[in-house]
Design a protein around this motif. Structure first.
Motif, PDB file in Angstrom:
ATOM      1  N   LEU A  89       0.906  -1.128   0.051  1.00 28.12           N
ATOM      2  CA  LEU A  89       0.037   0.002  -0.034  1.00 28.12           C
ATOM      3  C   LEU A  89       0.961   1.300  -0.091  1.00 28.12           C
ATOM      4  CD1 LEU A  89      -2.921   1.039   0.173  1.00 28.12           C
ATOM      5  CD2 LEU A  89      -2.623   0.744   2.501  1.00 28.12           C
ATOM      6  N   GLN A  90       0.494   2.163  -1.056  1.00 27.11           N
ATOM      7  CA  GLN A  90       1.457   3.535  -0.988  1.00 27.11           C
ATOM      8  C   GLN A  90       0.518   4.399  -1.172  1.00 27.11           C
ATOM      9  OE1 GLN A  90       3.889   3.186  -4.782  1.00 27.11           O
ATOM     10  NE2 GLN A  90       4.804   5.212  -4.224  1.00 27.11           N
ATOM     11  N   ALA A  96       5.898   2.861  -0.073  1.00 26.56           N
ATOM     12  CA  ALA A  96       5.014   1.746   0.160  1.00 26.56           C
ATOM     13  C   ALA A  96       5.464   1.034   1.251  1.00 26.56           C
ATOM     14  CB  ALA A  96       5.153   0.655  -1.190  1.00 26.56           C
ATOM     15  N   VAL A  97       4.281   0.634   1.871  1.00 23.62           N
ATOM     16  CA  VAL A  97       4.291  -0.174   3.008  1.00 23.62           C
ATOM     17  C   VAL A  97       3.996  -1.884   2.526  1.00 23.62           C
ATOM     18  CG1 VAL A  97       3.481  -0.703   5.533  1.00 23.62           C
ATOM     19  CG2 VAL A  97       3.726   1.486   4.434  1.00 23.62           C
ATOM     20  N   VAL A  98       4.767  -2.711   2.805  1.00 26.53           N
ATOM     21  CA  VAL A  98       4.838  -3.958   2.409  1.00 26.53           C
ATOM     22  C   VAL A  98       4.560  -5.103   3.298  1.00 26.53           C
ATOM     23  CG1 VAL A  98       5.788  -5.567   0.662  1.00 26.53           C
ATOM     24  CG2 VAL A  98       6.076  -3.285   0.159  1.00 26.53           C
ATOM     25  N   ASP A  99       3.760  -5.935   3.416  1.00 31.05           N
ATOM     26  CA  ASP A  99       4.032  -7.148   4.270  1.00 31.05           C
ATOM     27  C   ASP A  99       3.900  -8.487   2.994  1.00 31.05           C
ATOM     28  OD1 ASP A  99       3.905  -8.983   6.447  1.00 31.05           O
ATOM     29  OD2 ASP A  99       1.801  -8.957   6.416  1.00 31.05           O
ATOM     30  N   GLY A 108      -0.942  -9.115   5.846  1.00 37.18           N
ATOM     31  CA  GLY A 108      -1.191  -7.564   6.101  1.00 37.18           C
ATOM     32  C   GLY A 108      -1.875  -7.728   7.390  1.00 37.18           C
ATOM     33  N   PRO A 109      -2.621  -6.820   7.944  1.00 40.20           N
ATOM     34  CA  PRO A 109      -2.799  -5.448   7.174  1.00 40.20           C
ATOM     35  C   PRO A 109      -1.564  -4.663   7.275  1.00 40.20           C
ATOM     36  CG  PRO A 109      -3.558  -5.496   9.489  1.00 40.20           C
ATOM     37  CD  PRO A 109      -3.014  -7.071   9.178  1.00 40.20           C
ATOM     38  N   VAL A 110      -1.480  -3.869   6.112  1.00 43.42           N
ATOM     39  CA  VAL A 110      -0.644  -2.631   6.110  1.00 43.42           C
ATOM     40  C   VAL A 110      -1.536  -1.300   6.277  1.00 43.42           C
ATOM     41  CG1 VAL A 110       1.088  -4.095   4.883  1.00 43.42           C
ATOM     42  CG2 VAL A 110      -0.704  -2.845   3.695  1.00 43.42           C
ATOM     43  N   THR A 111      -1.097  -0.400   6.734  1.00 41.52           N
ATOM     44  CA  THR A 111      -1.684   0.845   6.854  1.00 41.52           C
ATOM     45  C   THR A 111      -0.808   2.137   6.560  1.00 41.52           C
ATOM     46  OG1 THR A 111      -3.044   0.010   8.922  1.00 41.52           O
ATOM     47  CG2 THR A 111      -2.970   2.359   8.611  1.00 41.52           C
ATOM     48  N   VAL A 112      -1.477   3.127   6.048  1.00 41.78           N
ATOM     49  CA  VAL A 112      -0.602   4.301   5.765  1.00 41.78           C
ATOM     50  C   VAL A 112      -1.595   5.400   5.850  1.00 41.78           C
ATOM     51  CG1 VAL A 112       0.817   3.138   3.842  1.00 41.78           C
ATOM     52  CG2 VAL A 112      -1.344   4.492   3.332  1.00 41.78           C
ATOM     53  N   HIS A 113      -1.003   6.555   6.180  1.00 39.70           N
ATOM     54  CA  HIS A 113      -1.447   7.874   6.395  1.00 39.70           C
ATOM     55  C   HIS A 113      -2.346   8.369   5.324  1.00 39.70           C
ATOM     56  CE1 HIS A 113      -2.586  12.160   7.499  1.00 39.70           C
ATOM     57  NE2 HIS A 113      -2.835  11.520   8.796  1.00 39.70           N
ATOM     58  N   ALA A 114      -3.541   8.460   4.839  1.00 40.19           N
ATOM     59  CA  ALA A 114      -4.212   8.970   3.643  1.00 40.19           C
ATOM     60  C   ALA A 114      -4.902  10.095   3.804  1.00 40.19           C
ATOM     61  CB  ALA A 114      -4.663   7.800   2.912  1.00 40.19           C
ATOM     62  N   LEU A 115      -4.834  10.992   4.464  1.00 43.71           N
ATOM     63  CA  LEU A 115      -5.835  12.097   4.656  1.00 43.71           C
ATOM     64  C   LEU A 115      -5.428  12.907   3.468  1.00 43.71           C
ATOM     65  CD1 LEU A 115      -8.047  13.419   6.365  1.00 43.71           C
ATOM     66  CD2 LEU A 115      -6.107  14.734   7.454  1.00 43.71           C
TER      67      LEU A 115
END
Length: 137
Positions: A89-90, A96-99, A108-115
């Protein structure tokens, strides 16, 4: 005086307490379910609402959105034996954050700040994969 237990209480009283507690514990087990069971929504390891599902032959990629975060998981269609799985998830403008690894049911889960940011996600299970383009823009 009647017979008393080890702690000085009448033996009949202890039996009455046991008879009251056992049904309560049984009822609690019915309400909460078995201790070792997984919840029915085990695939929703992310918080927020499901915004995108990409299906492929061996599984699916699921992307969730909460107010300020995006989250993704790759879910196997048929959980079981360990196999190579990956989720990425990028956020736009970020890394990108990868698992990845050998998993039985999900990566996963992979989480990113997406505001106020677009994100893109990709996932694979075994040899099949799927991806989103830029979404949540």
């Amino acid at each position: 005086m009647g017979r008393q237990g080890r702690q000085g209480r009448p033996a009949g009283r202890r039996a009455a307490v046991v008879l009251l507690v056992l049904p309560l514990l049984g009822a609690l087990g019915l309400v909460t379910g078995p201790a070792g069971s997984a919840p029915a929504h085990a695939a929703s390891a992310c918080s927020g609402r499901l915004v995108k599902t990409v299906t492929f032959s061996t599984g699916s990629l699921r992307v969730y959105k909460s107010r300020a975060y995006a989250c993704a998981v790759s879910v196997a269609r048929k959980p079981g034996a360990r196999r190579a799985m990956r989720v990425s998830l990028q956020p736009r403008g970020g890394h990108a954050v990868v698992d990845s690894g050998a998993f039985t049911s999900l990566a996963g889960p992979v989480t990113v700040h997406a505001l106020n940011r677009c994100v893109r996600a990709s996932g694979s299970v075994g040899g099949s994969s799927g991806s989103t383009g830029w979404i949540l823009c």
